[in-house]
Design a protein around this motif. Structure first.
Motif, PDB file in Angstrom:
ATOM      1  N   LEU A 160      -6.136   1.574   1.136  1.00 11.27           N
ATOM      2  CA  LEU A 160      -4.717   1.339   1.380  1.00 11.27           C
ATOM      3  C   LEU A 160      -4.305   1.918   2.730  1.00 11.27           C
ATOM      4  N   PRO A 161      -3.285   1.366   3.358  1.00  7.05           N
ATOM      5  CA  PRO A 161      -2.748   1.947   4.595  1.00  7.05           C
ATOM      6  C   PRO A 161      -1.951   3.207   4.258  1.00  7.05           C
ATOM      7  N   PRO A 162      -1.498   3.961   5.263  1.00  9.44           N
ATOM      8  CA  PRO A 162      -0.594   5.085   4.988  1.00  9.44           C
ATOM      9  C   PRO A 162       0.575   4.603   4.127  1.00  9.44           C
ATOM     10  N   SER A 163       0.822   5.285   3.014  1.00 13.15           N
ATOM     11  CA  SER A 163       1.749   4.753   2.014  1.00 13.15           C
ATOM     12  C   SER A 163       2.550   5.861   1.354  1.00 13.15           C
ATOM     13  N   LYS A 164       3.625   5.433   0.687  1.00 17.05           N
ATOM     14  CA  LYS A 164       4.384   6.308  -0.204  1.00 17.05           C
ATOM     15  C   LYS A 164       4.541   5.552  -1.507  1.00 17.05           C
ATOM     16  N   LEU A 165       3.923   6.060  -2.574  1.00 16.92           N
ATOM     17  CA  LEU A 165       3.850   5.343  -3.843  1.00 16.92           C
ATOM     18  C   LEU A 165       4.481   6.166  -4.960  1.00 16.92           C
ATOM     19  N   ASP A 166       5.246   5.502  -5.803  1.00 13.55           N
ATOM     20  CA  ASP A 166       5.887   6.180  -6.929  1.00 13.55           C
ATOM     21  C   ASP A 166       5.037   5.981  -8.176  1.00 13.55           C
TER      22      ASP A 166
ATOM     23  N   ALA B 168      -7.155  -3.421 -12.416  1.00 12.99           N
ATOM     24  CA  ALA B 168      -6.603  -4.746 -12.102  1.00 12.99           C
ATOM     25  C   ALA B 168      -5.088  -4.682 -11.940  1.00 12.99           C
ATOM     26  N   PHE B 169      -4.442  -3.883 -12.770  1.00 12.73           N
ATOM     27  CA  PHE B 169      -2.989  -3.715 -12.685  1.00 12.73           C
ATOM     28  C   PHE B 169      -2.592  -3.128 -11.333  1.00 12.73           C
ATOM     29  N   VAL B 170      -3.274  -2.073 -10.905  1.00 14.96           N
ATOM     30  CA  VAL B 170      -2.953  -1.412  -9.642  1.00 14.96           C
ATOM     31  C   VAL B 170      -3.222  -2.336  -8.457  1.00 14.96           C
ATOM     32  N   VAL B 171      -4.329  -3.055  -8.501  1.00 13.23           N
ATOM     33  CA  VAL B 171      -4.663  -3.997  -7.417  1.00 13.23           C
ATOM     34  C   VAL B 171      -3.559  -5.041  -7.268  1.00 13.23           C
ATOM     35  N   GLU B 172      -3.081  -5.564  -8.389  1.00 14.72           N
ATOM     36  CA  GLU B 172      -2.039  -6.583  -8.348  1.00 14.72           C
ATOM     37  C   GLU B 172      -0.731  -6.010  -7.821  1.00 14.72           C
ATOM     38  N   LYS B 173      -0.342  -4.823  -8.282  1.00 19.86           N
ATOM     39  CA  LYS B 173       0.930  -4.232  -7.883  1.00 19.86           C
ATOM     40  C   LYS B 173       0.958  -3.870  -6.401  1.00 19.86           C
ATOM     41  N   LEU B 174      -0.186  -3.476  -5.862  1.00 22.50           N
ATOM     42  CA  LEU B 174      -0.231  -2.995  -4.477  1.00 22.50           C
ATOM     43  C   LEU B 174      -0.881  -3.996  -3.523  1.00 22.50           C
ATOM     44  N   ARG B 175      -0.996  -5.226  -3.947  1.00 24.06           N
ATOM     45  CA  ARG B 175      -1.700  -6.209  -3.108  1.00 24.06           C
ATOM     46  C   ARG B 175      -0.976  -6.500  -1.799  1.00 24.06           C
TER      47      ARG B 175
ATOM     48  N   ARG C  42       7.927   3.865   9.351  1.00 21.54           N
ATOM     49  CA  ARG C  42       8.036   3.770   7.897  1.00 21.54           C
ATOM     50  C   ARG C  42       6.750   3.195   7.333  1.00 21.54           C
ATOM     51  N   ARG C  43       6.181   3.908   6.365  1.00 23.66           N
ATOM     52  CA  ARG C  43       4.917   3.488   5.779  1.00 23.66           C
ATOM     53  C   ARG C  43       5.119   2.350   4.761  1.00 23.66           C
ATOM     54  N   TYR C  44       4.012   1.813   4.324  1.00 20.84           N
ATOM     55  CA  TYR C  44       4.047   0.914   3.170  1.00 20.84           C
ATOM     56  C   TYR C  44       4.559   1.736   1.989  1.00 20.84           C
ATOM     57  N   THR C  45       5.523   1.180   1.258  1.00 21.03           N
ATOM     58  CA  THR C  45       6.078   1.913   0.111  1.00 21.03           C
ATOM     59  C   THR C  45       6.039   1.064  -1.138  1.00 21.03           C
ATOM     60  N   TYR C  46       5.856   1.735  -2.272  1.00 22.40           N
ATOM     61  CA  TYR C  46       6.003   1.091  -3.569  1.00 22.40           C
ATOM     62  C   TYR C  46       6.903   1.970  -4.408  1.00 22.40           C
ATOM     63  N   TYR C  47       8.151   1.565  -4.488  1.00 19.61           N
ATOM     64  CA  TYR C  47       9.156   2.287  -5.253  1.00 19.61           C
ATOM     65  C   TYR C  47       9.584   1.440  -6.432  1.00 19.61           C
TER      66      TYR C  47
END
Length: 482
Positions: free
Chosen positions: A86-92, A112-119, A477-482
């Motif tokens: 993954l690139p530099p990220s901020k993940l919840d 598989a769930f994580v791959v799909e959510k962060l694709r 700003r990094r890639y984020t998953y909130y």
């Protein structure tokens, strides 16, 4: 006998949970320092937290979303994240765990769930690090320094390179500045190391050199002499408030953009999360991060305006005393502020009601405001009395604000409190600028009048808003998953 067996099971569960939490801490540390991936739990920072802190945050998260947020699930998801490129990220991790347990999750396999959510991370272009200079080193400046240095990681976002101060500089003064950074009467000890380099007029923070530059005028500094280029200057002195004065920073060699940590004139006043996208960092050089109170109330007002509509309202802020007030009774340029700050409640003015309109033009002329300074050093409360266009109920407004605190563009800005026992000292150290007290809300019988209580750490929460805006301005700003 059954009670003994039950007790032994409880002990075994507690041991397993603490062991899993230890693994959680190790993985988030590895992700941060090795891959520049920052993990949060429903916006709460988990880096440098202990086992008890992490367990408590998981319990809060489960109560908040009313679904089990288990440390065992979090660890399993973190393992899967650690295996991805993954690139530099901020993940919840809280949001991911919540979604993993949601009814519409069709994945039986965590990986598989994580791959799909962060694709979507695969489309991320990356970022170029940005040099940062703090112009001034007071309450906000030192908190910014703490946060910037504790979140440096691999240094691919914002790099604190220098601090500009006025007055003579020798080793004794340098040590005093280092001491103020190390220890703070409100926010406690800095979770890092601070030493001085008297020969080079620098602080060594977490092993990294931060130059201390003496200058009386912004344009006098040549930052390039210190290896600094294209820098963002964060002015936290309060001495320069309009476009002409702040433009002087841009005359300094090595400076490219300016961010004011106070309301500004003739420049964009930004509440990050609300109106920051209205101004392009490629074409705008000078920004204001508005005030702490404006950052506290504007996200909440946006939610209410967008969801229910606001006819008019009044803001009363119960604000911690500040450096502007006198410690003991003495002369002061403003009425009442001359009286001893630690002994009195002091009625004074605030421009936050009018300032909101700069971020939310629909509210122009609709809000009156006033302030009462009270004898606490930090931790403030905004009371919003709002007349609505559309009816609501207590459960209705709580549901609306809970949704915005959980997902959408304001998740960094709004924290939803479930506690019936919340007091001002509890919110010190909260990174969200708005803490919605769901247990204090009042709704009129006709559903057309709301009284909302919004807590805010007027130092720490505001400093995080400044950093969020600084990252946007600097395009880091990094890639984020909130």
């Amino acid at each position: 006998m059954s009670r003994k067996i039950s007790y032994e099971k409880e002990l075994a569960f507690q041991a397993d949970r603490r062991k899993a939490t230890t693994e959680f801490i190790k993985i988030i540390s590895d992700l941060w320092y090795d891959k520049s991936i920052e993990i949060v739990l429903f916006k709460n920072q988990v880096i440098d937290r202990n086992v008890s802190d992490i367990i408590h945050l998981h319990e809060y998260a489960g109560e908040f979303v009313q679904k089990p947020i288990s440390i065992f699930d979090s660890v399993e998801l973190l393992r899967a994240i650690n295996d991805l490129k993954l690139p530099p990220s901020k993940l919840d991790i809280g949001k991911l765990t919540y979604e993993y347990h949601s009814d519409d999750n069709n994945f039986n396999n965590v990986k598989a769930f994580v791959v799909e959510k962060l694709r979507s991370a695969a489309d991320y272009d990356g970022i170029k690090p940005k040099d940062v200079v703090l112009y001034g080193f007071g309450r906000i400046g030192r908190l910014l320094a703490r946060e910037l240095m504790s979140k440096t990681g691999k240094g691919n976002q914002m790099r604190l390179r220098a601090i500009v101060v006025r007055g003579t500089m020798d080793e004794a003064v340098l040590e005093k500045r280092a001491s103020l950074l190390r220890t703070d009467s409100v926010h406690g000890n800095f979770m890092g190391t601070v030493s001085i380099d008297g020969k080079n007029n620098a602080l060594i923070i977490n092993g990294t050199t931060v130059h201390i530059i003496n200058a009386n005028q912004p344009e006098d500094v040549d930052y390039t002499q210190y290896g600094i280029s294209d820098a963002l200057i964060i002015d936290n002195t309060g001495a320069f408030r309009d476009k002409k004065a702040l433009s002087r920073h841009l005359k300094a060699k090595g400076a490219s953009k300016v961010l004011l940590t106070a309301p500004g004139k003739e420049i964009p006043n930004i509440v990050h999360g609300v109106n920051h996208l209205e101004h392009d960092p490629d074409t705008t050089q000078i920004y204001s991060a508005a005030s702490c109170t404006t950052n506290a109330i504007t996200p909440i007002l946006k939610v209410v305006e967008d969801s229910l509509g606001i006819r008019k309202g009044h803001l009363e802020t119960i604000h911690a005393y500040t450096n502007d007030q006198n410690l003991v009774d003495n002369m002061h340029g403003k009425y009442r502020r001359g009286r001893a700050a630690g002994l009195n409640m002091v009625i004074t003015e605030t421009g936050a009601g009018q300032a909101v309109a700069k971020a939310l033009p629909a509210l122009k002329g609709k809000l009156s405001s006033n302030a009462i300074r009270v004898p606490v050093p930090n931790g403030s409360l905004a009371i919003l009395n709002l007349d609505l266009k559309n009816k609501t109920s207590l459960s209705g407004i709580n549901t609306i604000l809970k949704k915005y605190a959980l997902e959408g563009d304001l998740v960094e800005q709004i924290k939803y409190s479930l506690s019936k026992e919340l007091v001002s000292s509890d919110i010190v150290g909260t990174s969200a600028p708005s803490i919605y007290d769901s247990k204090a809300t009042l709704v009129s019988d006709n559903g057309k009048n709301l009284i909302l209580y919004i807590w805010y750490d007027n130092e720490y929460g505001y400093s995080h808003q400044v950093i969020r805006l600084a990252k946007y301005i600097s395009k880091v700003r990094r890639y984020t998953y909130y």
